[in-house]
Design an enzyme around this catalytic site. Structure first.
Site, PDB file in Angstrom:
ATOM      1  N   SER A   1      24.516  11.825 -42.548  1.00 26.80           N
ATOM      2  CA  SER A   1      23.353  12.693 -42.354  1.00 26.80           C
ATOM      3  C   SER A   1      22.419  12.065 -41.339  1.00 26.80           C
ATOM      4  CB  SER A   1      22.602  12.846 -43.681  1.00 26.80           C
ATOM      5  OG  SER A   1      21.419  13.594 -43.494  1.00 26.80           O
TER       6      SER A   1
ATOM      7  N   TYR B   1      18.687  10.487 -52.042  1.00 23.30           N
ATOM      8  CA  TYR B   1      19.689  10.999 -51.091  1.00 23.30           C
ATOM      9  C   TYR B   1      19.670  10.187 -49.794  1.00 23.30           C
ATOM     10  CZ  TYR B   1      22.086  14.297 -47.985  1.00 23.30           C
ATOM     11  OH  TYR B   1      22.962  14.869 -47.090  1.00 23.30           O
TER      12      TYR B   1
HETATM   13  O1  NJP Z   1      27.428  21.043 -49.131  1.00 19.08           O
HETATM   14  P1  NJP Z   1      28.094  22.030 -50.188  1.00 19.08           P
HETATM   15  P2  NJP Z   1      27.708  20.757 -47.572  1.00 19.08           P
HETATM   16  N1  NJP Z   1      34.258  15.161 -55.829  1.00 19.08           N
HETATM   17  O2  NJP Z   1      27.306  21.808 -51.424  1.00 19.08           O
HETATM   18  C1  NJP Z   1      32.303  19.016 -53.064  1.00 19.08           C
HETATM   19  C2  NJP Z   1      26.324  16.456 -45.811  1.00 19.08           C
HETATM   20  N2  NJP Z   1      25.130  17.026 -45.199  1.00 19.08           N
HETATM   21  O3  NJP Z   1      28.948  21.391 -47.116  1.00 19.08           O
HETATM   22  O4  NJP Z   1      33.308  19.780 -56.137  1.00 19.08           O
HETATM   23  C3  NJP Z   1      34.852  15.995 -54.950  1.00 19.08           C
HETATM   24  O5  NJP Z   1      28.202  23.409 -49.642  1.00 19.08           O
HETATM   25  C4  NJP Z   1      32.020  20.455 -53.457  1.00 19.08           C
HETATM   26  O6  NJP Z   1      33.107  21.101 -54.081  1.00 19.08           O
HETATM   27  P3  NJP Z   1      33.288  21.190 -55.698  1.00 19.08           P
HETATM   28  C5  NJP Z   1      26.251  16.346 -47.306  1.00 19.08           C
HETATM   29  O7  NJP Z   1      25.525  15.190 -47.709  1.00 19.08           O
HETATM   30  C6  NJP Z   1      24.761  18.301 -45.431  1.00 19.08           C
HETATM   31  O8  NJP Z   1      26.463  21.008 -46.848  1.00 19.08           O
HETATM   32  O9  NJP Z   1      34.604  21.864 -55.869  1.00 19.08           O
HETATM   33  N3  NJP Z   1      34.205  16.965 -54.292  1.00 19.08           N
HETATM   34  C7  NJP Z   1      31.863  21.112 -52.083  1.00 19.08           C
HETATM   35  O10 NJP Z   1      33.128  21.430 -51.553  1.00 19.08           O
HETATM   36  C8  NJP Z   1      27.718  16.252 -47.655  1.00 19.08           C
HETATM   37  O11 NJP Z   1      28.160  14.915 -47.596  1.00 19.08           O
HETATM   38  C9  NJP Z   1      23.598  18.815 -44.856  1.00 19.08           C
HETATM   39  O12 NJP Z   1      32.124  21.966 -56.210  1.00 19.08           O
HETATM   40  C10 NJP Z   1      32.904  17.129 -54.545  1.00 19.08           C
HETATM   41  C11 NJP Z   1      31.261  20.027 -51.233  1.00 19.08           C
HETATM   42  O13 NJP Z   1      31.472  18.777 -51.910  1.00 19.08           O
HETATM   43  C12 NJP Z   1      28.401  17.079 -46.575  1.00 19.08           C
HETATM   44  O14 NJP Z   1      27.422  17.293 -45.566  1.00 19.08           O
HETATM   45  C13 NJP Z   1      22.819  18.009 -44.054  1.00 19.08           C
HETATM   46  C14 NJP Z   1      32.214  16.309 -55.466  1.00 19.08           C
HETATM   47  C15 NJP Z   1      29.770  20.217 -51.003  1.00 19.08           C
HETATM   48  O15 NJP Z   1      29.562  21.452 -50.371  1.00 19.08           O
HETATM   49  C16 NJP Z   1      28.914  18.427 -47.039  1.00 19.08           C
HETATM   50  O16 NJP Z   1      27.871  19.160 -47.657  1.00 19.08           O
HETATM   51  C17 NJP Z   1      23.203  16.709 -43.848  1.00 19.08           C
HETATM   52  C18 NJP Z   1      32.940  15.299 -56.121  1.00 19.08           C
HETATM   53  N4  NJP Z   1      32.380  14.478 -57.012  1.00 19.08           N
HETATM   54  C19 NJP Z   1      24.354  16.220 -44.410  1.00 19.08           C
HETATM   55  N5  NJP Z   1      30.920  16.720 -55.522  1.00 19.08           N
HETATM   56  C20 NJP Z   1      23.123  20.218 -45.076  1.00 19.08           C
HETATM   57  N6  NJP Z   1      23.943  21.100 -45.660  1.00 19.08           N
HETATM   58  O17 NJP Z   1      21.985  20.536 -44.683  1.00 19.08           O
HETATM   59  C21 NJP Z   1      30.799  17.741 -54.655  1.00 19.08           C
HETATM   60  O18 NJP Z   1      22.418  15.933 -43.086  1.00 19.08           O
HETATM   61  N7  NJP Z   1      31.989  18.009 -54.075  1.00 19.08           N
END
Ligand code: NJP
Length: 240
Positions: free
Chosen positions: A140, A153
């Site tokens: 990020s 975070y």
């Molecule tokens: O978020 P979201 P993003 N084990 O909530 C999965 C970074 N980022 O795509 O577990 C395995 O739509 C969850 O799937 P499920 C952020 O820090 C974002 O925006 O099946 N998987 C879903 O597929 C992150 O590192 C922004 O519910 C796990 C996914 O993770 C990355 O981008 C800004 C899990 C999350 O999808 C992707 O985030 C920034 C686990 N324990 C950085 N826990 C932003 N969106 O503004 C969750 O600077 N998941």
């Protein structure tokens, strides 16, 4: 260039990880997709409906070493090699420190930091043996500078920057590249928000980040791109 390579992508159930899956699939990459909920299988079905057949899905928690080792073992069994790991899974919440519980602190570190360590550790023996591999972590811009009301975070993303930088130096002699992609605000479901909400129309889009992953993974073998930073033009906090 990426055709017939094999990538593990964590957090591919939705948001950025799902788009990375589609864009790598379009490049001919074979995919092992990880998510902690059963939604991950839906991503797999959608890819197959679009004609991408080399897709395996795993309901696994990135913070669980045994489950991630199993993902790696099964990926090797199915596809024979692992070229790319995209550590994308992440969670976040944004509140003052004195309102943050120890459980929230532990959980965000487990997924965002321990998950990255476990994923990298799981693929390294194979990548070292092949003297090749690319490990990309979606960190990020708050891994580079701080914001208020997001200390837990922010601390995880600073940790990920340190981990990735150190690992990059440790493994370059094995031909393994390690880098981070550091976006500002991206329109996804992150932190219980709604992808496509009108107030997010000028935020980064999932395909902006996925294109950066394709670019980083496609770099010629002699080149390391260790960091890509992307900001929405409208973002108001400091741009480093
Ligand atoms: O978020 P979201 P993003 N084990 O909530 C999965 C970074 N980022 O795509 O577990 C395995 O739509 C969850 O799937 P499920 C952020 O820090 C974002 O925006 O099946 N998987 C879903 O597929 C992150 O590192 C922004 O519910 C796990 C996914 O993770 C990355 O981008 C800004 C899990 C999350 O999808 C992707 O985030 C920034 C686990 N324990 C950085 N826990 C932003 N969106 O503004 C969750 O600077 N998941």
């Amino acid at each position: 260039m990426l055709k017939d390579q094999v990538a593990i992508i964590t957090g591919a159930s939705r948001g950025i990880g799902k788009e990375i899956a589609f864009q790598l699939a379009e490049q001919g990459v074979k995919l092992a997709l990880v998510g902690s909920s059963a939604d991950i299988h839906q991503t797999g079905s959608e890819l197959k409906q679009r004609g991408f057949q080399h897709v395996e899905t795993f309901q696994a928690d990135v913070a669980n070493e045994q489950q991630m080792n199993e993902v790696v073992a099964q990926t090797l069994e199915s596809f024979g090699q692992i070229d790319i790991l995209v550590n994308n899974a992440g969670i976040g919440f944004f509140k003052p420190v004195d309102e943050t519980s120890i459980e929230e602190w532990k959980k965000v570190f487990e997924v965002n930091v321990q998950g990255v360590f476990i994923g990298a550790k799981a693929v390294l023996p194979h990548m070292k043996e092949r003297k090749s591999g690319t490990i990309i972590t979606i960190s990020s811009d708050v891994g580079r500078y701080t914001i208020p009301n997001g200390a837990a975070y922010t601390a995880t993303k600073y940790a990920v920057q340190g981990f990735s930088g150190s690992l990059a130096q440790e493994v370059r002699e094995y031909g393994i590249r390690v880098g981070t992609i550091n976006p500002g605000m991206v329109d996804t479901y992150f932190a219980n928000s709604v992808q496509g909400a009108p107030e997010k129309q000028n935020w980064l889009r999932v395909d902006d980040i996925a294109k950066a992953v394709v670019y980083m993974a496609s770099a010629p073998k002699h080149m390391l791109i260790d960091e890509i930073v992307l900001h929405p033009l409208i973002q108001t906090y400091p741009i480093a």
